[in-house]
Design a protein around this motif. Sequence first.
Motif, short mmCIF file in Angstrom:
data_model
loop_
_atom_site.label_atom_id
_atom_site.label_comp_id
_atom_site.label_asym_id
_atom_site.label_seq_id
_atom_site.Cartn_x
_atom_site.Cartn_y
_atom_site.Cartn_z
N ASN A 1 0.86 -1.19 0.00
CA ASN A 1 0.00 0.00 0.00
C ASN A 1 0.90 1.24 0.00
OD1 ASN A 1 -1.86 2.05 0.42
ND2 ASN A 1 -2.97 0.98 2.02
N ARG A 2 1.41 1.61 -1.16
CA ARG A 2 2.39 2.69 -1.26
C ARG A 2 1.85 4.03 -0.75
NH1 ARG A 2 6.99 1.99 -4.05
NH2 ARG A 2 7.27 0.03 -5.18
N LYS A 3 0.60 4.32 -1.04
CA LYS A 3 0.04 5.62 -0.69
C LYS A 3 0.02 5.86 0.82
CE LYS A 3 -3.93 8.58 -1.74
NZ LYS A 3 -5.28 8.65 -2.37
N ALA A 4 -0.03 4.81 1.60
CA ALA A 4 -0.12 4.95 3.06
C ALA A 4 1.17 5.46 3.67
CB ALA A 4 -0.49 3.61 3.69
N TYR A 5 2.29 5.36 2.94
CA TYR A 5 3.58 5.73 3.51
C TYR A 5 4.20 6.98 2.87
CZ TYR A 5 3.16 0.84 4.98
OH TYR A 5 2.70 -0.34 5.52
#
Length: 451
Positions: free
Chosen positions: A43-47
Motif C-alpha cells: 500500500n504505497r500511498k499509506a507511507y
Amino acid sequence: MAASNWVVKINEQLESMVDTSTEMEHWRKRSIYKIPSCVTDLNRKAYIPQAVSFGPYHHGKDHLRPMEEHKHRALLHFLKRSRKPLQPFVESLKEVVQVLKDCYDQLDVSWQEDTDGFLQLMILDGCFMLELLRVATHTLDDYATNDPIFSTHGKLYIMPYIRRDMLMLENQLPILLLNKLMAVESDKAKDEGFVNKLILKFCFFSSTHFSTKHKCLHVLDVYRKSILFEENLSKKKSGHRSSGSARYRGDSDDIIRSATELNEAGIWFKKSKSRSLRDISFHGGVLKLPTIVVDDATESIFLNLIAFERLHVGAGNEVTSYVFFMDNIIDSAKDVALLHSQGIIQNAIGSDKAVAKLFNSLSKDITLDPESSLYAVHKKVNAYCKKSWNEWRANLIHTYFRNPWAIMSLIAAAFLFALTIAQTIYTVYPYYHPSDPSPSRPNLPSPRHFH
C-alpha cells in the motif's frame, strides 16, 4: 586481482571492526526509517506524504514543492514573533547536528556531507511544524485571516492532510529538534513536555494518564505512546506475559473466532474503561475492548505505527498485537455491526463492509511475538469457546438461528414433535389407565323388608 583486493579490504575491515557495545550505540541512535519496499508495495500511498514533506527522505519531490513557500513564510512569522534573529537557532542546532543526522536511517550521502544544507532543512521544517502545531491548538493572530494554511479555512480543508502526513514514519522530525527550537524561542522557559502537549492536542488525543514528560522520539512516537499508555494498565499488566509457543497466522489453534461466532458461543462484548489499545481483557464470558474511531486516516496511521514497531528495535509490539487481534475477530460487516452496537467501533468511513476490509488489509504479513500481552487473552477466549456447552450452543445458533427459514423450520419441527408426543400420549394413556365401569345402582331395600 580483484579477488585479492577484496581479501585485503575485508582483512582491513576485520582489524578495525568495533565491539558489540559500539554497534549497539550505533543502532540505538536511529529512530526514523526508510520503509523497505517489501512493506510499502502492499500500500504505497499509506507511507508517502501527499501534502507536505518533513525531513530529508521526501524533500524536493515535485508534488510537495507547493508547500515549500509556506515553510519560508512560516519561518519569518516564527522569528518575528520570537523577536530573535535566525543565528541563535542555527548555533543551537550546530551543537547537535550530528545527533540529528544519526536519527535518520540510511541518510543520503549528500545530506551527510552538506551540513549547512541539512541545518537549513531542519530549521525550515522544524519551525513550520511548530507553527502548525500551534495554529491547530490556538489562534495565531499574526497571520492573515485568509491565509491558505494558518487560518480557519486552512484548519478545515488543509490541516487534515497535513496531520496525516505528520504521522508517517518516513516523514518525521526528531523531537530533539523541536525542543531545541522551542528552548531558544522561549529562552528555555518551555520544558520538553510542552511540545508533547502541542502534539497531543494537534492529534485530537487527550489522556489524563499520559505524562507529557515521557521521552519520545518524534511525533509518531508521541502519538503511539499516547494511545497505548494508561498508568493503571502499566501496573496491572506488568507481569501479564506468557511464554507459550510462537503464534503465527497459520496456527489454527491460536486464531480467535470472529465476533459473531464468539457471540454465538456466549461471549459478550463491552467497552473498556479506557481508550488505551492495551486495555483488552476477558473474564467471565465478557470480552472488553477499547473504543476506536475508524476514519479516512486510520489505515495510514496504523500501517506506519506497525512499520515503526517492525523497524525500531525495542519499540514494542502493542499496536501490531492489537491490529492482529482485531483482524481475527473481524471477518465481515456483521462483526463490525456487532462491535459498533456495543460502542467499540465508531464508524466514520461509511459501510461496515469497508471497516472489515480495512482491518483485514492491515494485518497482511504480520507475525506476533510469543511474549505478546494479548497471548493470555487469546488463550482464555479459545478455552472458553471449547467448553462443551459453549460449543453446542454455538453450533445450534450457527446452524439454526442465522437463517430465518431455518428458524421457521426448527419451530415447525419442534411443533410437529410436540404434536407427535401429545398424540402418542393420547393413544397410550387409556391402555395403562382404563376407564372406570358404569356406577352401580344403589342397594335398595328388599320388598320383604316392608312386611
